[in-house]
Scaffold this motif. Structure first.
Motif, PDB file in Angstrom:
ATOM      1  N   SER A  69      -0.879  98.061  16.146  1.00 64.02           N
ATOM      2  CA  SER A  69      -2.285  98.457  16.233  1.00 64.02           C
ATOM      3  C   SER A  69      -3.063  98.164  14.959  1.00 64.02           C
ATOM      4  N   PHE A  70      -2.401  97.612  13.954  1.00 68.23           N
ATOM      5  CA  PHE A  70      -3.057  97.371  12.669  1.00 68.23           C
ATOM      6  C   PHE A  70      -4.216  96.398  12.838  1.00 68.23           C
ATOM      7  N   GLU A  71      -5.352  96.752  12.240  1.00 68.27           N
ATOM      8  CA  GLU A  71      -6.565  95.961  12.386  1.00 68.27           C
ATOM      9  C   GLU A  71      -7.274  95.860  11.032  1.00 68.27           C
ATOM     10  N   TYR A  72      -7.565  94.656  10.628  1.00 65.75           N
ATOM     11  CA  TYR A  72      -8.344  94.434   9.408  1.00 65.75           C
ATOM     12  C   TYR A  72      -9.819  94.615   9.741  1.00 65.75           C
ATOM     13  N   LEU A  73     -10.539  95.422   8.938  1.00 62.98           N
ATOM     14  CA  LEU A  73     -11.933  95.755   9.234  1.00 62.98           C
ATOM     15  C   LEU A  73     -12.926  94.959   8.405  1.00 62.98           C
ATOM     16  N   GLY A  74     -12.580  94.686   7.156  1.00 62.97           N
ATOM     17  CA  GLY A  74     -13.479  93.964   6.261  1.00 62.97           C
ATOM     18  C   GLY A  74     -13.254  94.395   4.828  1.00 62.97           C
ATOM     19  N   ASP A  75     -13.501  93.468   3.887  1.00 61.14           N
ATOM     20  CA  ASP A  75     -13.231  93.721   2.468  1.00 61.14           C
ATOM     21  C   ASP A  75     -11.801  94.254   2.332  1.00 61.14           C
ATOM     22  N   LYS A  76     -11.601  95.461   1.802  1.00 63.72           N
ATOM     23  CA  LYS A  76     -10.241  95.988   1.645  1.00 63.72           C
ATOM     24  C   LYS A  76      -9.939  97.095   2.660  1.00 63.72           C
ATOM     25  N   TYR A  77     -10.787  97.265   3.657  1.00 64.61           N
ATOM     26  CA  TYR A  77     -10.581  98.307   4.667  1.00 64.61           C
ATOM     27  C   TYR A  77      -9.760  97.784   5.854  1.00 64.61           C
ATOM     28  N   ALA A  78      -8.893  98.654   6.353  1.00 60.60           N
ATOM     29  CA  ALA A  78      -8.095  98.342   7.542  1.00 60.60           C
ATOM     30  C   ALA A  78      -7.717  99.664   8.202  1.00 60.60           C
ATOM     31  N   LYS A  79      -7.200  99.571   9.423  1.00 60.05           N
ATOM     32  CA  LYS A  79      -6.754 100.783  10.102  1.00 60.05           C
ATOM     33  C   LYS A  79      -5.678 100.448  11.111  1.00 60.05           C
ATOM     34  N   ASP A  80      -4.891 101.454  11.485  1.00 60.73           N
ATOM     35  CA  ASP A  80      -4.022 101.365  12.646  1.00 60.73           C
ATOM     36  C   ASP A  80      -4.338 102.573  13.525  1.00 60.73           C
ATOM     37  N   LYS A  81      -3.503 102.902  14.474  1.00 63.36           N
ATOM     38  CA  LYS A  81      -3.797 104.000  15.387  1.00 63.36           C
ATOM     39  C   LYS A  81      -3.623 105.374  14.740  1.00 63.36           C
ATOM     40  N   ILE A  82      -3.121 105.373  13.496  1.00 68.40           N
ATOM     41  CA  ILE A  82      -2.822 106.638  12.818  1.00 68.40           C
ATOM     42  C   ILE A  82      -3.713 106.870  11.588  1.00 68.40           C
ATOM     43  N   LYS A  83      -3.965 105.817  10.804  1.00 62.14           N
ATOM     44  CA  LYS A  83      -4.600 105.966   9.498  1.00 62.14           C
ATOM     45  C   LYS A  83      -5.685 104.920   9.262  1.00 62.14           C
ATOM     46  N   VAL A  84      -6.514 105.210   8.263  1.00 63.24           N
ATOM     47  CA  VAL A  84      -7.455 104.240   7.704  1.00 63.24           C
ATOM     48  C   VAL A  84      -6.975 103.913   6.290  1.00 63.24           C
ATOM     49  N   TYR A  85      -7.090 102.646   5.891  1.00 64.99           N
ATOM     50  CA  TYR A  85      -6.582 102.198   4.597  1.00 64.99           C
ATOM     51  C   TYR A  85      -7.690 101.530   3.791  1.00 64.99           C
ATOM     52  N   PHE A  86      -7.608 101.695   2.473  1.00 62.46           N
ATOM     53  CA  PHE A  86      -8.422 100.916   1.537  1.00 62.46           C
ATOM     54  C   PHE A  86      -7.480 100.348   0.486  1.00 62.46           C
ATOM     55  N   ALA A  87      -7.465  99.022   0.382  1.00 60.80           N
ATOM     56  CA  ALA A  87      -6.562  98.334  -0.557  1.00 60.80           C
ATOM     57  C   ALA A  87      -5.115  98.753  -0.346  1.00 60.80           C
ATOM     58  N   GLY A  88      -4.744  98.949   0.916  1.00 57.40           N
ATOM     59  CA  GLY A  88      -3.367  99.277   1.250  1.00 57.40           C
ATOM     60  C   GLY A  88      -2.997 100.732   1.090  1.00 57.40           C
ATOM     61  N   ILE A  89      -3.934 101.573   0.670  1.00 57.25           N
ATOM     62  CA  ILE A  89      -3.664 102.990   0.462  1.00 57.25           C
ATOM     63  C   ILE A  89      -4.420 103.808   1.498  1.00 57.25           C
ATOM     64  N   GLN A  90      -3.762 104.802   2.054  1.00 55.60           N
ATOM     65  CA  GLN A  90      -4.391 105.633   3.072  1.00 55.60           C
ATOM     66  C   GLN A  90      -5.622 106.340   2.500  1.00 55.60           C
ATOM     67  N   LEU A  91      -6.717 106.297   3.268  1.00 61.81           N
ATOM     68  CA  LEU A  91      -7.911 107.052   2.916  1.00 61.81           C
ATOM     69  C   LEU A  91      -7.732 108.481   3.404  1.00 61.81           C
ATOM     70  N   GLU A  92      -7.447 109.371   2.505  1.00 60.55           N
ATOM     71  CA  GLU A  92      -7.206 110.767   2.873  1.00 60.55           C
ATOM     72  C   GLU A  92      -8.481 111.385   3.451  1.00 60.55           C
ATOM     73  N   GLY A  93      -8.343 112.057   4.585  1.00 61.05           N
ATOM     74  CA  GLY A  93      -9.473 112.748   5.182  1.00 61.05           C
ATOM     75  C   GLY A  93     -10.375 111.890   6.037  1.00 61.05           C
ATOM     76  N   ALA A  94     -10.092 110.586   6.124  1.00 60.45           N
ATOM     77  CA  ALA A  94     -10.930 109.712   6.946  1.00 60.45           C
ATOM     78  C   ALA A  94     -10.720 110.014   8.419  1.00 60.45           C
ATOM     79  N   ASP A  95     -11.816 110.030   9.171  1.00 54.79           N
ATOM     80  CA  ASP A  95     -11.742 110.263  10.613  1.00 54.79           C
ATOM     81  C   ASP A  95     -11.587 108.933  11.327  1.00 54.79           C
ATOM     82  N   LEU A  96     -10.439 108.739  11.929  1.00 52.62           N
ATOM     83  CA  LEU A  96     -10.091 107.449  12.523  1.00 52.62           C
ATOM     84  C   LEU A  96     -11.042 107.049  13.636  1.00 52.62           C
TER      85      LEU A  96
END
Length: 310
Positions: A69-96
């Motif tokens: 389910s991993f999806e690249y969103l743009g710049d350094k943002y990405a997400k899968d069905k569980i988490k949102v990432y910035f530069a490969g690190i989970q964005l804590e508290g982000a609402d998927l």
């Protein structure tokens, strides 16, 4: 007047490791096996790659990621069905479910506005998240306010605010890098191109007025160059000894007229205008790099790096 423009090119480097250690991809070794290289999918220029069921950022494997389910969103943002990432690190508290990439490392969800992965970028008490949008050139707005970077701009009209290149404008004022340009006439305001704007009384480079410019004959040439019937301008300053009738922009911050060659606002001594040419990418003679040449020399920026006769 000498105008020094610092142009900063922001690039993201993907580190290549020489040894296989833990979760690092050894790209150099995989190049020897073309079938292995084909299995590595580069998801973005910003560092995300995929190999089989593994996701990497800058060569480091992401832990706990769902690769399907991993999806690249743009710049350094990405997400899968569980988490949102910035530069490969989970964005804590982000609402998927509500997370939305806005552009240029800006994003938002139902609870936060993010810039460069920072959710304390703007106070959510002040921002209307539903209407918040990124406009470009570090400007953003909601239905109540306009922001430049981390700063809310005062006494500005959000409904009429728009971004033109690096400028912002509403029905009352023009802004350059978030600062109001004083005493500009809005009825006659015109964006000429690049950093050049005008009104009925003045030509500006950014927020700086050009001195002794001929308003009727001034022409925009390039984001950093303009000319009138008397002079060629680099930024807001006159190019020394320039001939406006023969001047042309060559690219790569070079320009020339029938008498001289210029790099930024500096004359290149002894360069031959007739044979001078510029290359968009660096070229090499043995171990010497150059990006321009004439009949006598090879040049890197404004410097002679090799004489053709030696």
């Amino acid at each position: 007047m000498r105008k020094i423009i610092s142009v900063i090119f922001l690039s993201i480097s993907i580190f290549i490791y020489c040894e296989i250690k833990d979760k690092k991809i050894n790209f150099s070794e995989k190049q020897e096996n073309s079938e292995e290289v084909k299995k590595i999918e580069f998801l973005s220029i910003h560092g995300y790659t995929k190999e089989k069921n593994k996701i990497y950022f800058a060569g480091i494997q992401l832990e706990g990621v769902d690769s399907e389910s991993f999806e690249y969103l743009g710049d350094k943002y990405a997400k899968d069905k569980i988490k949102v990432y910035f530069a490969g690190i989970q964005l804590e508290g982000a609402d998927l479910q509500s997370f939305e990439y806005l552009g240029n490392e800006y994003a938002k969800d139902k609870n936060h506005v993010y810039a460069f992965g920072d959710n304390s970028f703007l106070s959510t008490e002040d921002v209307d998240l539903k209407s918040f949008k990124y406009l470009g050139a570090d400007y953003s707005k909601d239905k109540y306010s306009v922001y430049y970077g981390y700063r809310k701009l005062e006494k500005i009209d959000p409904s009429s605010f728009e971004v033109i290149f690096k400028f912002g404008k509403d029905k009352n004022n023009v802004y350059f890098y978030g600062s109001k340009i004083e005493k500009i006439d809005m009825k006659s305001f015109e964006h000429l191109g690049g950093y050049y704007i005008r009104d009925k009384k003045n030509i500006y480079f950014g927020n700086e007025k050009l001195e002794d410019v001929d308003l009727l004959s001034f022409k925009y040439m390039d984001r950093y160059y303009g000319k009138d019937k008397k002079s060629v301008y680099y930024a807001a300053g006159n190019l020394e000894d320039s001939d406006p009738s023969s001047f042309e922009v060559l690219g790569g911050f070079y320009g020339k007229d029938k008498n001289n060659v210029y790099y930024f606002d500096s004359k290149i001594n002894n360069a031959d205008p007739e044979t001078f040419k510029v290359y968009t990418e660096g070229r090499y003679i043995k171990d010497t790099i150059y990006n321009a040449e004439d009949k006598n020399n090879y040049y890197y920026q404004e410097d002679i790096v090799k004489n053709k006769k030696k």
